[in-house]
Write a protein that holds these residues in place. Structure first.
Motif, short mmCIF file in Angstrom:
data_model
loop_
_atom_site.label_atom_id
_atom_site.label_comp_id
_atom_site.label_asym_id
_atom_site.label_seq_id
_atom_site.Cartn_x
_atom_site.Cartn_y
_atom_site.Cartn_z
N PRO A 4 0.81 -1.23 0.00
CA PRO A 4 0.00 0.00 0.00
C PRO A 4 0.84 1.28 0.00
N ASP A 5 2.14 1.16 0.33
CA ASP A 5 3.01 2.34 0.31
C ASP A 5 3.52 2.65 -1.09
N GLN A 6 3.31 1.74 -2.01
CA GLN A 6 3.73 1.94 -3.39
C GLN A 6 2.62 2.65 -4.16
N PRO A 7 2.96 3.66 -4.95
CA PRO A 7 1.91 4.31 -5.75
C PRO A 7 1.39 3.35 -6.82
N SER A 8 0.13 3.55 -7.20
CA SER A 8 -0.45 2.72 -8.26
C SER A 8 0.23 3.05 -9.58
N ASP A 9 0.05 2.17 -10.55
CA ASP A 9 0.61 2.42 -11.88
C ASP A 9 0.03 3.70 -12.48
N VAL A 10 -1.26 3.93 -12.26
CA VAL A 10 -1.91 5.14 -12.79
C VAL A 10 -1.30 6.37 -12.14
N TYR A 11 -1.12 6.34 -10.82
CA TYR A 11 -0.52 7.47 -10.11
C TYR A 11 0.89 7.74 -10.65
N ALA A 12 1.68 6.70 -10.79
CA ALA A 12 3.06 6.86 -11.27
C ALA A 12 3.07 7.45 -12.69
N ARG A 13 2.18 6.97 -13.55
CA ARG A 13 2.12 7.50 -14.93
C ARG A 13 1.74 8.97 -14.91
N LEU A 14 0.70 9.31 -14.13
CA LEU A 14 0.25 10.71 -14.07
C LEU A 14 1.31 11.61 -13.46
N LEU A 15 2.02 11.11 -12.47
CA LEU A 15 3.10 11.89 -11.87
C LEU A 15 4.15 12.24 -12.92
N GLY A 16 4.46 11.27 -13.77
CA GLY A 16 5.43 11.49 -14.84
C GLY A 16 4.94 12.46 -15.90
N GLU A 17 3.62 12.61 -16.01
CA GLU A 17 3.03 13.50 -17.01
C GLU A 17 2.72 14.89 -16.46
N THR A 18 2.92 15.09 -15.17
CA THR A 18 2.65 16.38 -14.53
C THR A 18 3.82 17.32 -14.80
#
Length: 108
Positions: A6-20
């Motif tokens: 649960p401490d790991q970000p989801s794949d969607v979160y990680a992708r969006l973080l990279g696109e921010t």
């Protein structure tokens, strides 16, 4: 890596973080004019909001809308951004563009 952690970000979160990315208001004006610009209040995790929108998390998005933490960009905010040209960050969750002002003293 354990994807169930649960401490790991989801794949969607990680992708969006990279696109921010940092963006200037003038680059967002057309999205504001089209009515697809969403304002995320300072102090709320922009990427978490984008993830909830991307995942169609109606409960969480409704809670943010009700609390005023997420809203369609209002003319008053737009005029303020034009006048001040603050540091803005944005991420696209089609058809929406989510934007948030970052204060000058927020840093890593």
């Amino acid at each position: 890596m354990d994807s169930s952690n649960p401490d790991q970000p989801s794949d969607v979160y990680a992708r969006l973080l990279g696109e921010t990315a940092r963006i200037e208001w003038k680059e967002l004006e057309t999205f504001f004019a089209r009515g697809v610009l969403l304002f995320v209040a300072p102090g709320i995790d922009l990427v978490s909001v984008a993830e909830a929108v991307a995942n169609d998390d109606k409960v969480q998005v409704t809670a943010w809308l009700s609390a005023g933490h997420l809203q369609r960009m209002q003319a008053e905010h737009a005029a303020d951004f034009v006048a001040r040209n603050p540091e803005l960050w944005a991420v696209v969750v089609s058809p929406w563009v989510l934007v948030q002002e970052r204060s000058a003293h927020t840093g890593n």
